[in-house]
Design a protein around this motif. Structure first.
Motif, PDB file in Angstrom:
ATOM      1  N   PHE A 225       0.826  -1.201   0.000  1.00 56.78           N
ATOM      2  CA  PHE A 225       0.000   0.000   0.000  1.00 56.78           C
ATOM      3  C   PHE A 225       0.864   1.256   0.000  1.00 56.78           C
TER       4      PHE A 225
ATOM      5  N   HIS B 192      -0.616  -2.389  -6.088  1.00 53.91           N
ATOM      6  CA  HIS B 192       0.602  -1.599  -6.288  1.00 53.91           C
ATOM      7  C   HIS B 192       1.842  -2.487  -6.177  1.00 53.91           C
TER       8      HIS B 192
ATOM      9  N   ASP C  59      -4.393   1.925  -5.178  1.00 56.99           N
ATOM     10  CA  ASP C  59      -4.464   1.219  -3.894  1.00 56.99           C
ATOM     11  C   ASP C  59      -5.904   0.907  -3.496  1.00 56.99           C
TER      12      ASP C  59
ATOM     13  N   GLY D 298      -1.831  -7.235  -3.501  1.00 58.39           N
ATOM     14  CA  GLY D 298      -1.929  -5.795  -3.710  1.00 58.39           C
ATOM     15  C   GLY D 298      -1.776  -5.373  -5.159  1.00 58.39           C
TER      16      GLY D 298
END
Length: 396
Positions: free
Chosen positions: A60, A328, A81, A326
């Motif tokens: 994140f 990112h 995100d 995630g």
């Protein structure tokens, strides 16, 4: 004389204030319930189940302004995100876990301008769910505005977090975030005061601090000594039960960096995919052997290598990747982000009530339209474990 519109405004304002007041009571009530829940120990549900959602490598950054990596061109616009947060919310709604475990690289320090703000945003879905959660650190968490110790201290103090900075009473131990959690039997059962499932969390480090050794960190001797002592204590406590359990309660381990033993597997002996090399430490600290000797850990779960999501068994222990979660974090365009779920189920006794853990299963869900379930498998079962013990005793 007051005008009608003024009366309506006055009534509206009073109603709004009353609503806010009652809302405040509701919030306080919710907070009290949350505190009470946090004070209670982890426990199997009345259905004899305990479910864990593993979230690996959120990476994140700063939220909406942090772009996605390695997604298809038609997915790139507006991807950030927030897609990671949305995925966590969907997983919580779909699986309704009893515990959420974050296995490191929770924030991507280089792109997180304020570590506290990023941590708050990264864990927000868990906080709003009122579900207990625990976390360990990866190799990127400390690269923002907090030290590694500072990040872990902040995580420990967050709402519903069961994380610990380090074991109480242990003065010398490497890393931050070495602790264990005990999951007791069903309320009212004969094992309601016993931990029937033990969870171990370890800090696998970030990067080597030894000049002659390059690469990533590893689980140090001080941590292994703590694990051995804790495992032994839990085994003794469990087997001292009046019902006379003959074997230890099963355990699960969570840490970020995979063990070198993960390189032992290929497509013929694992479930899932291996799409990149094993980025373990360049030295083998022997933690896998330590777990084998302890005898209670049935599976260890890691992250770090986002394109690997396989589970393979070696000497009675499954070594499992979760796969990249995630948006990112680096990934592979067209290969969906994913999460791993683990379900432990108790044996149901003939006269009613619940006994020991009967089986531990796992599967993954993809962040697609249907949250598709893939690669369901049994990690351990009491029946198969008993059969193996009989074979060993018989010399076969």
């Amino acid at each position: 004389m007051a005008q009608p519109w003024k009366k309506k405004t006055c009534y509206w304002m009073k109603a709004m204030l009353l609503a806010l007041w009652f809302s405040g009571i509701h919030v306080l009530a919710d907070a009290a319930a949350a505190v009470s829940k946090e004070q209670n120990q982890l426990r199997f549900s009345k259905e004899g189940q305990f479910k864990i959602l593993q979230v690996a490598d959120m990476h994140f950054g700063d939220g909406k302004s942090t772009p996605c990596k390695n997604v298809l061109p038609n997915q790139m616009r507006g991807c950030s995100d927030l897609n990671t947060s949305a995925f966590i919310h969907r997983m919580i709604q779909a699986e309704k876990p009893h515990l959420i475990v974050f296995t490191g690289d929770n924030i991507y320090g280089k792109d997180a301008k304020d570590a506290v703000a990023s941590l708050n945003a990264a864990f927000a879905p868990a906080l709003s769910s009122n579900i207990p959660w625990a976390a360990v650190l990866g190799n990127h968490d400390q690269q923002s505005t907090l030290s590694r110790e500072g990040v872990m201290k902040y995580i420990v103090g967050m709402k519903h977090s069961l994380s610990q900075l380090n074991p109480p009473g242990v003065n010398i131990i490497d890393g931050f975030g070495n602790y264990n959690l005990e999951v007791s039997g069903v309320e009212g059962s004969s094992l309601h005061n016993k931990s029937v499932l033990n969870l171990y969390f370890l800090d696998s480090g970030d990067y080597s601090t030894v000049p002659s050794i390059s690469g990533y960190g590893w689980i140090k001797p001080s941590q292994q000594f703590w694990f051995q002592r804790t495992s032994k204590k839990l085994r003794r406590a469990y087997m001292s039960n009046p019902e006379g359990q003959k074997s230890a309660a099963p355990g699960l381990a969570y840490f970020h960096i995979p063990l070198p033993e993960c390189a032992s597997f290929d497509s013929s002996n694992f479930t899932g995919v291996k799409q990149e090399g094993i980025s373990s430490a360049s030295v083998n600290s022997g933690f896998f052997t330590t777990m084998v000797e302890a005898g209670d850990v049935k599976a260890a779960f890691t992250g770090h290598d986002h394109l690997n999501d396989f589970c393979g068994e070696l000497l009675g222990i499954h070594l499992c990747y979760a796969g990249g979660f995630g948006y990112h974090a680096y990934g592979k365009a067209g290969w969906a982000r994913r999460a791993r779920v683990v379900l432990a189920t108790l044996e149901e006794r003939e006269k009613g009530g619940w006994g020991e853990v009967k089986s531990i299963k796992t599967w993954k869900r993809l962040d697609d339209k249907h949250l598709t379930v893939i690669d369901a498998q049994v990690l351990w079962s009491k029946t198969s474990a008993g059969s193996r013990r009989k074979k060993k005793i018989g010399g076969i």
